[in-house]
Structures are given as structure tokens and as C-alpha cells.
Motif scaffolding. Structure first.
Motif, PDB file in Angstrom:
ATOM      1  N   ARG A 187       0.834  -1.200   0.000  1.00 28.04           N
ATOM      2  CA  ARG A 187       0.000   0.000   0.000  1.00 28.04           C
ATOM      3  C   ARG A 187       0.869   1.250   0.000  1.00 28.04           C
ATOM      4  N   ASP A 256      -3.565   4.000   3.660  1.00 27.27           N
ATOM      5  CA  ASP A 256      -3.344   2.562   3.889  1.00 27.27           C
ATOM      6  C   ASP A 256      -4.300   1.730   3.031  1.00 27.27           C
ATOM      7  N   ASN A 257      -5.300   2.367   2.453  1.00 25.73           N
ATOM      8  CA  ASN A 257      -6.237   1.647   1.598  1.00 25.73           C
ATOM      9  C   ASN A 257      -6.007   1.961   0.122  1.00 25.73           C
ATOM     10  N   ASP A 266     -10.203  -2.973   0.299  1.00 25.61           N
ATOM     11  CA  ASP A 266     -10.879  -2.611   1.550  1.00 25.61           C
ATOM     12  C   ASP A 266     -12.311  -2.123   1.346  1.00 25.61           C
TER      13      ASP A 266
HETATM   14 MG    MG Z   1      -7.608  -1.036   5.465  1.00 28.87          MG
END
Ligand code: MG
Ligand code: AMP
Length: 491
Positions: A187, A256-257, A266
């Protein structure tokens, strides 16, 4: 850590090249064992396309692996470390409820991550229990598979098992584990973590690994890390353009996604927009509308700027020069995005050729749709099948004018009306996973253990451009939950 896991001999053989990276990037972590696992959904078409044995995975071996009770041969389970900007604030995160079992190499030579989600606590769990409940895991299964069928890069879902445990949320809910398949789980947040807490050698190792994994076979001239930055910008621009074209709202575009592979990841609070409105937000925690539909492209650019920052020491030894290089690349995002989006919009309107005024045509249609609260998906279907003449919409003067301009525009291209319609059929899905349909499927599955509603939904979503009879009923928006519909993450 648990006691030694039973290792099973299976055709589902895994490796873990990620576990050869610097130790800072992950923690060795077995999944937790669960009491009484039961397979509730298995993705047979995916199993087949991966060259795996459905009989083996339907049985005890599959249930053992998908629940985390058994480990396939070759697997070195790990939890990955990462950080992320969550709603703009930088935090240390990591796989708090997931383990990467390893990588499966397909018969075509593609390396795919196999990850269990909801498989227990890890060193990155912080206050969380590391678990997942059945509703959100089935929701991820349905929506990720729908996205795949819509032709949008995405992680996929191989299976969902229930664990036989009750998980404490607002009430007790059945526990579940989802098996996620991804090009990788690297990521923007993985780079942020490494740039912040690792050495330059760690960062270089991660960047080299990423290049090898996601840009293999491409001819790289000049600085390879600049090539990486450009490639990620391009993939993310293409991805968000595809989201916008189908009305997908991710809901939690924290760094982070955001994957480096360019896959959607996600599926927590995501949902599809019904009525066209750029301000649409479904996520209960997104009170400021940071991740509203209309903001998604600019948020992607912001996230990519965070990615570029992590690469600065690799772009040049002179910091000022590195910043200038990064800024120049980030500045290109909006043109790349816009080009992709316009090309998709031309497809949605049956236009093969390019004219300078096309953008005005698109913008005027969208303005009208917003003003008249048109359903985004169905409006394009009505244009495709020429149904608008029978609707109230057609009585609107501005629409009539637009319609005339659009038809004149279509007549200026060599392709026939029929060819234009076929192009529109390929670009305007007959079905999307409407909120009320997803909720209906989840309610039947979670409350009544009836998976038939979900199976039927998965079937119509599996070929969204079929425009079949079975899909007709799924266009109905009279029961749409758009207004006031709320989604939740991490549950
Ligand atoms: Mg996540
Ligand atoms: P998400 O909103 O799903 O992207 O998750 C944000 C972070 O919270 C990630 O680091 C997750 O691993 C972590 N997380 C979410 N749910 C749980 C849970 N039940 N237990 C531990 N960590 C969790």
C-alpha cells in the motif's frame, strides 16, 4: 503465537517472497484457530481460473485453510506492517486482523497474495480483537466480485467461512473469515511506514521488490523509482476514473487503503451511488464528506503526493531536486485522470470519435441529472435503450435541448446508431450492487442462514453488461436506500 499449525499437502501450494524482505516490514504470525469452521461461500469461477482443485477446496482441506485452522504447504504466515494517513492524520497501523498466508503462482505465472481477513490478533491489532463478522465479510465478497465483473481492478474474494464463534460488537454476531486474493497488499501506507521508521536500505528493498512484482517485464529507462512513481500515478488515475464512471464510492480512501498495484482494496464503508449527486457520502464516520463521490479524484492525487514524498530519497540525492521531480509527476495526475474519465464518458454516450465540445455535452448532462435527481446508472441505461422519450425527464426543456445536441453529435460520426448503442451497452452496466439489494442478501444470509438471495444477486452481478431479462428487476430503485443509507467500516 499459537502452537504449531497442521500443514496440509495440497495443490494450493504457497510461497512467501515478501517474508524475505527486511524484518521490519512484517511479523511472523499464524492465524488463530477457530472452533467450528463452516464454508458459506466459495468462489468456484475464481478457483477454476487459478487452476485450483474445487473438490479439494470444497472439502475439509479448504475449510481448514480458509478458517486458519490449517496451513497450506509452503506457507509462511505473516502480518504486514504499514502506516497511513487516516482522514488526513498520520498513524501506525499494520494488519490488525489479517494474515498473509503467502503467494500463489497461477499456471500463467502470475503471483497473487492469499490473505485471511478476520483471522485473529496480530502485533498490530492495537485495541482490536482481530476478528470479523459475517455481514461485512459477505458484503466485501459481493461488492469486490461485482467490481471485478464491472472490469474494475480489484482484490477478489475466494471464500468466506463462519467460525462458530460469537464476536462482541454492539451485539454478539457470528464470526467469519474472508480469504482475499490480491496482486499484492503493498500500500501507499507500506511505503510511508518504511520511509518513516526504516532505513534507506529498507526503503530501497521495498521499492525494488515492488518494481519486480508489479512492473516486471516493462522496459525501465532512467531512474527506476521515478518509473515506479509514474506507474502508480497512472494506475491510480485509471482506477479512480473507473470508480467515477460507475458511481462507486470507496468511503475510506486513507493512504493505507491505496494499493501500489492499482487494485481497489478494503470494502468497508463503500457503496454505489443511486441518485446522481457529487456530494454523496455513505460512511457513518465521514462526517465532513472528505471522501464524497465528487472528491475521489482529488483525494487520490493527495494520496499520491504522500506516496511521492516517501520516494524522495530515491529520486535524487539533492532534496530540492527530488521535490521538484515529485511535484512535476503529481501535477500530471489530473490530465491522466481526465483523459481516462472523458474516454469512459464518451463510451457511455456512444461516441467513437473525439470533439472539443464533448466535455461540455457531458457536463451539461451531469448538471441536469443533479438538478433533476436522476438515478445515475438508470439514466445512462435509458439513454442506451432510448427510453427517455416515455419518461417525465423528457418533458424538461433543457433536457430536450441536450438530447437534440447529443443526437446531432452522434450523427456526426461514421458509426451507425446501432453501433453506438452497442458501445453504450458495453459501457453502461445493467446492474450495480444497489444498497437495498446488498442489504436484502445480507439479511437473508445473516439472520436466516438463507444464502439463496445472495447467490442470485452474485449471478446477476457476474455479467453486468449482459442486459439480460433476469437483470430487469435489479434496476428498480423504488426501494433504494440511498437517502440516509449509512455504511460502517472495520466491523
Ligand atoms: Mg484497510
Ligand atoms: P480499515 O478501516 O479496514 O482500513 O482498518 C484500519 C486499521 O484497523 C487496519 O490496520 C486494520 O487492520 C485495523 N482493524 C480493523 N478492524 C480490526 C479489528 N477488529 N481488530 C484489530 N484491528 C482491526
Amino acid at each position: 503465537m499459537n502452537k504449531e499449525k497442521e500443514v496440509v499437502e495440497t495443490g494450493f501450494h504457497l510461497e512467501n517472497t515478501y517474508a524475505k524482505l527486511p524484518e521490519k516490514l512484517f511479523s511472523r504470525q499464524d492465524p488463530s484457530s477457530v472452533r467450528s469452521p463452516k464454508l458459506v461461500v466459495l468462489n468456484l469461477p475464481l478457483i477454476e481460473s487459478l487452476g485450483l482443485n474445487p473438490e479439494e477446496l470444497k472439502g475439509e482441506i479448504g475449510v481448514g485453510i480458509f478458517s486458519g485452522n490449517k496451513i497450506p504447504k509452503g506457507s509462511t504466515p505473516i502480518a504486514q506492517a504499514y502506516a497511513g494517513h487516516q482522514f488526513g492524520y498520520f498513524t501506525m497501523l499494520g494488519d490488525g486482523r489479517a494474515v498473509l498466508l503467502g503467494e500463489y503462482v497461477t499456471p500463467q505465472g502470475e503471483r497473487l497474495d492469499i490473505q485471511l481477513k478476520g483471522s485473529g490478533r496480530t502485533p498490530y491489532s492495537r485495541g482490536g480483537d482481530g476478528k470479523a463478522t459475517i455481514g461485512p465479510m459477505l458484503r466485501e465478497y459481493i461488492i469486490s466480485e461485482a467490481m471485478y465483473a464491472l472490469g474494475i481492478p480489484t482484490t477478489r474474494s475466494l471464500a468466506v467461512v463462519t467460525t462458530g464463534e460469537n464476536i462482541a460488537r454492539e451485539t454478539y454476531l457470528p464470526g467469519a473469515v474472508l480469504t482475499r486474493v490480491a496482486k499484492s497488499h503493498i500500500r501507499v501506507g507500506t511505503f510511508q511506514y518504511t520511509a518513516n521508521w526504516g532505513t534507506i536500505e529498507d526503503l530501497k528493498a521495498l521499492a525494488d521488490y515492488t518494481l519486480e512484482r508489479h512492473f516486471k517485464g516493462e522496459e525501465i529507462k532512467g531512474n527506476p523509482y521515478l518509473y515506479l512513481l509514474r506507474g502508480v500515478i497512472r494506475r491510480q488515475a485509471e482506477l479512480v476514473a473507473k470508480w467515477q464512471l460507475v458511481g462507486f464510492i470507496h468511503g475510506v480512501m486513507n493512504t493505507d487503503n491505496v494499493t501500489i498495484s492499482g487494485e481497489t482494496i478494503d470494502y468497508g464503508p463503500c457503496a454505489f451511488m443511486d441518485t446522481y449527486d457529487p456530494k454523496t457520502v455513505f460512511s457513518s464516520i465521514d462526517t465532513g464528506g472528505r471522501y464524497a463521490y465528487g472528491n475521489q479524484p482529488q483525494i487520490t492525487a493527495w494520496n499520491l503526493a504522500r506516496f511521492a514524498e516517501t520516494l524522495l530519497p530515491l529520486l535524487s540525492t539533492d532534496q530540492e531536486e527530488a521535490v521538484a521531480i515529485a511535484q512535476e509527476e503529481i501535477a500530471k495526475f489530473s490530465d491522466i485522470y481526465h483523459e481516462k474519465w472523458m474516454s469512459g464518458m464518451r463510451g457511455k454516450l456512444g461516441l467513437f470519435t473525439e470533439e472539443a465540445e464533448d466535455e461540455v455535452l457531458v457536463e451539461r448532462l451531469l448538471e441536469l441529472m443533479e438538478k433533476e435527481q436522476a438515478d445515475y446508472t438508470n439514466m445512462f441505461l435509458d439513454l442506451t435503450f432510448n427510453h427517455l422519450q416515455d419518461t417525465k425527464f423528457y418533458e424538461i426543456k433543457e433536457f430536450k435541448e441536450w438530447y437534440k445536441l447529443w443526437n446531432e453529435r452522434r450523427n456526426r460520426q461514421d458509426q451507425s446508431e446501432e453501433e453506438s448503442k452497442e458501445l453504450m451497452k458495453r459501457n453502461n452496466p445493467a446492474v450495480i450492487p444497489r444498497n437495498h439489494r446488498v442489504e436484502e442478501a445480507l439479511e437473508a444470509a445473516v439472520q436466516y442462514y438463507d444464502y439463496s438471495v445472495m447467490e442470485k444477486l452474485l449471478l446477476v452481478l457476474s455479467d453486468p453488461y449482459a442486459h439480460s431479462k433476469e437483470q430487469e428487476a435489479y434496476k428498480d430503485v423504488s426501494k433504494a436506500l440511498s437517502c440516509g443509507y449509512k455504511t460502517y467500516c472495520g466491523t
